[in-house]
Write a protein that holds these residues in place. Structure first.
Motif, mmCIF file in Angstrom:
data_model
loop_
_atom_site.group_PDB
_atom_site.id
_atom_site.type_symbol
_atom_site.label_atom_id
_atom_site.label_comp_id
_atom_site.label_asym_id
_atom_site.label_seq_id
_atom_site.Cartn_x
_atom_site.Cartn_y
_atom_site.Cartn_z
ATOM 1 N N GLY A 162 6.665 6.049 -13.852
ATOM 2 C CA GLY A 162 7.915 5.388 -14.158
ATOM 3 C C GLY A 162 9.117 6.296 -13.986
ATOM 4 O O GLY A 162 9.006 7.407 -13.450
ATOM 5 N N PRO A 163 10.289 5.850 -14.450
ATOM 6 C CA PRO A 163 11.510 6.657 -14.330
ATOM 7 C C PRO A 163 11.393 7.971 -15.072
ATOM 8 O O PRO A 163 10.544 8.138 -15.957
ATOM 9 C CB PRO A 163 12.579 5.760 -14.951
ATOM 10 C CG PRO A 163 12.017 4.372 -14.880
ATOM 11 C CD PRO A 163 10.536 4.539 -15.027
ATOM 12 N N ALA A 216 -4.558 0.403 0.306
ATOM 13 C CA ALA A 216 -4.076 0.196 -1.063
ATOM 14 C C ALA A 216 -2.779 -0.590 -0.978
ATOM 15 O O ALA A 216 -1.923 -0.301 -0.136
ATOM 16 C CB ALA A 216 -3.849 1.523 -1.769
ATOM 17 N N GLU A 217 -2.650 -1.603 -1.826
ATOM 18 C CA GLU A 217 -1.395 -2.349 -1.958
ATOM 19 C C GLU A 217 -0.721 -1.849 -3.225
ATOM 20 O O GLU A 217 -1.290 -1.924 -4.316
ATOM 21 C CB GLU A 217 -1.681 -3.847 -2.052
ATOM 22 C CG GLU A 217 -0.436 -4.716 -2.117
ATOM 23 C CD GLU A 217 -0.781 -6.182 -2.303
ATOM 24 O OE1 GLU A 217 -0.712 -6.942 -1.321
ATOM 25 O OE2 GLU A 217 -1.138 -6.566 -3.451
ATOM 26 N N VAL A 218 0.491 -1.309 -3.090
ATOM 27 C CA VAL A 218 1.160 -0.617 -4.187
ATOM 28 C C VAL A 218 2.470 -1.312 -4.524
ATOM 29 O O VAL A 218 3.243 -1.673 -3.632
ATOM 30 C CB VAL A 218 1.447 0.856 -3.815
ATOM 31 C CG1 VAL A 218 2.081 1.594 -4.991
ATOM 32 C CG2 VAL A 218 0.164 1.560 -3.363
ATOM 33 N N THR A 219 2.735 -1.519 -5.820
ATOM 34 C CA THR A 219 4.041 -1.972 -6.280
ATOM 35 C C THR A 219 4.646 -0.884 -7.158
ATOM 36 O O THR A 219 3.948 -0.262 -7.961
ATOM 37 C CB THR A 219 3.958 -3.284 -7.084
ATOM 38 O OG1 THR A 219 3.216 -3.051 -8.287
ATOM 39 C CG2 THR A 219 3.264 -4.364 -6.284
ATOM 40 N N VAL A 220 5.936 -0.638 -6.967
ATOM 41 C CA VAL A 220 6.657 0.383 -7.736
ATOM 42 C C VAL A 220 7.889 -0.269 -8.339
ATOM 43 O O VAL A 220 8.728 -0.816 -7.610
ATOM 44 C CB VAL A 220 7.073 1.575 -6.858
ATOM 45 C CG1 VAL A 220 7.746 2.650 -7.704
ATOM 46 C CG2 VAL A 220 5.871 2.156 -6.115
ATOM 47 N N GLU A 221 7.992 -0.212 -9.669
ATOM 48 C CA GLU A 221 9.137 -0.829 -10.330
ATOM 49 C C GLU A 221 10.393 0.013 -10.104
ATOM 50 O O GLU A 221 10.332 1.169 -9.685
ATOM 51 C CB GLU A 221 8.854 -0.988 -11.826
ATOM 52 C CG GLU A 221 7.641 -1.855 -12.146
ATOM 53 C CD GLU A 221 7.731 -3.254 -11.548
ATOM 54 O OE1 GLU A 221 8.855 -3.767 -11.387
ATOM 55 O OE2 GLU A 221 6.672 -3.841 -11.226
ATOM 56 N N PRO A 239 -2.892 -1.879 -13.463
ATOM 57 C CA PRO A 239 -1.557 -1.488 -13.931
ATOM 58 C C PRO A 239 -1.415 0.027 -13.985
ATOM 59 O O PRO A 239 -2.375 0.755 -14.222
ATOM 60 C CB PRO A 239 -1.474 -2.108 -15.329
ATOM 61 C CG PRO A 239 -2.895 -2.264 -15.765
ATOM 62 C CD PRO A 239 -3.699 -2.513 -14.526
ATOM 63 N N ALA A 240 -0.200 0.496 -13.732
ATOM 64 C CA ALA A 240 0.125 1.914 -13.799
ATOM 65 C C ALA A 240 1.460 2.054 -14.538
ATOM 66 O O ALA A 240 2.192 1.064 -14.688
ATOM 67 C CB ALA A 240 0.223 2.503 -12.391
ATOM 68 N N PRO A 241 1.801 3.256 -15.022
ATOM 69 C CA PRO A 241 3.035 3.413 -15.810
ATOM 70 C C PRO A 241 4.298 2.923 -15.110
ATOM 71 O O PRO A 241 5.224 2.455 -15.760
ATOM 72 C CB PRO A 241 3.087 4.921 -16.052
ATOM 73 C CG PRO A 241 1.663 5.366 -16.015
ATOM 74 C CD PRO A 241 1.008 4.501 -14.985
#
Length: 433
Positions: free
Chosen positions: A430-431, A310-315, A287-289
């Motif tokens: 994050g934002p 690397a597999e990356v997800t960004v909210e 998990p990342a911020p």
């Protein structure tokens, strides 16, 4: 003469008016001024997105003007930052975007394949990719090539196999989110299982920008160009055994799906010193911020010596932090969502480009960049490198671990701001606060 005397008299008066500091006096230094102008506060957000019902124009603030000629509105809606770039863009960076939808597709009975290589994107000198689809049971025929092959399963289930130069064998199953890797020259096969009626689709990445899927070494193509009597002599069987070998290559073709029990499909049990598949789908993401990430390199997948990922997800509202990779290029594939990326190439060269699912980005070694989620859903993408080891440099961590006075001298930041910088990599933030 009188004018010179008057000037000297005025200078003397000014000189006598300047206070000379004593040991007990305190002198305030004048406020520091920058050696160059401060960076602009002009907003540089994307001006629209691909879902808006507008006619886009190349206008940002007071810059630009409307288009009087013809427009390709769907493309311009998808490429906001090309048509109306941020004012921070400067100079010209070689094109670093290629959509697979622009690749010529090779249609076969049982599937298709489309590729990207240096012919499509000249900046992409070290890595190339192929998007391949196999219907249930269909086979990408047995073959080999000069370059290492790394794969990511987009959808479905497949069975793959290889034989090493030492005669060792490996047969393995992979599913959505899993990987395989075959070293250069290793013969291998790929077949879609019938777990789902749709079959499978997967991404292949090769450790050469000039790789061509149309130039692989194919089993059927080779034997079609060898006299049959030579083939019979080689295998020590009667020549009639080869009456039905294909006269041309098969490439992709339909077949009976492999048996569900993998052991029953093996000639002998696997005996390679390490597996050539990796269940990335079963790895817990870190998990990342602003999202999460998975890194797979030779530390977890020893067989993959020339390519890591690397597999990356960004909210929504988040971004892959400002960073660079010290020695290796990044080949990026967008799986879902919308994004924008600014690439800084040194010498005041920086360009911003927008990306959608199915697009490819290519960032040369040491080019600074970020990946920002500009859509209203989770952004998912792969970072792929021509290296056995994943490495990156975080801008935030670099500044946080550098003597504060140096950072303040460069950027004019306060101690409080610098103290707030994370001393560990965030990877995904994050934002904006």
């Amino acid at each position: 003469m009188h004018s010179w005397r008057r000037i000297l008299s005025i200078l003397a008066l000014l000189s006598s008016a300047v206070a000379v500091p004593t040991s007990s006096s305190v002198v305030s230094a004048p406020a520091a001024s920058p050696t160059v102008p401060y960076a602009s506060d002009d907003p540089n957000y994307p001006l629209w997105n691909e879902d808006e019902d507008i006619i886009p124009e190349p206008i940002r603030g007071t810059l630009g003007a409307s288009i009087l000629g013809p427009q390709n509105i769907p493309l311009e809606l998808q490429n906001t930052d090309n048509l109306a770039p941020p004012t921070t863009d400067s100079g010209s960076v070689p094109n670093f975007k290629w959509p697979f939808t622009l690749s010529h597709n090779r249609l076969q009975t049982g599937g298709w394949a489309r590729q990207q290589n240096i012919n499509d994107m000249s900046i992409a000198t070290d890595l190339a990719g192929v998007d391949m689809r196999l219907e249930a049971g269909a086979i990408r025929e047995m073959h080999w090539h000069n370059d290492g092959e790394w794969a990511y399963i987009i959808s479905g289930d497949l069975r793959v196999s290889t034989v090493t130069p030492e005669g060792q064998v490996y047969v393995g199953d992979v599913s959505q989110g899993d990987l395989w890797y075959f070293p250069a020259g290793y013969p291998h096969s790929i077949q879609a299982k019938n777990t789902t009626a749709a079959g499978a689709e997967f991404l292949l990445v090769f450790d050469s920008g000039s790789f061509s899927e149309d130039s692989t070494f194919l089993l059927t193509d080779w034997l079609a160009h060898v006299p049959k009597e030579v083939i019979a002599k080689n295998f020590q069987v009667n020549i009639s055994a080869f009456d039905e070998i294909p006269a041309t290559e098969l490439y992709i073709f339909p077949s009976t799906p492999p048996p569900e029990n993998i052991e029953s499909d093996m000639v002998i049990p696997n005996d390679t010193p390490m597996p050539y598949t990796f269940a990335m789908s079963q790895v817990n993401a870190t998990p990342a911020p602003g999202g999460s990430y998975k890194v797979v390199d030779t530390r977890s997948f020893p067989a993959a010596t020339t390519i890591c990922s690397a597999e990356v997800t960004v909210e929504v509202g988040g971004m892959r932090e400002l960073h660079w990779h010290p020695t290796e290029p990044e080949w990026t594939f967008f799986i879902s969502g919308q994004a924008r990326m600014t690439v800084y190439a040194s010498s005041s060269q920086a360009n911003t480009i927008d990306f959608q699912a199915g697009d490819i980005a290519y960032v040369p070694p040491s080019y600074g960049h970020y990946v920002e989620n500009t859509g209203n859903s989770t952004l998912v993408f792969l970072e792929i490198f021509k290296s056995g080891l994943f490495q990156d440099i975080s801008l935030t961590q670099w500044l946080a671990l550098t003597p504060h006075e140096l950072v303040k001298a460069h950027l004019g930041l306060s101690d409080a701001v610098i103290d707030s910088f994370s001393r560990v990599k965030q990877e995904v933030v994050g934002p904006t606060y």
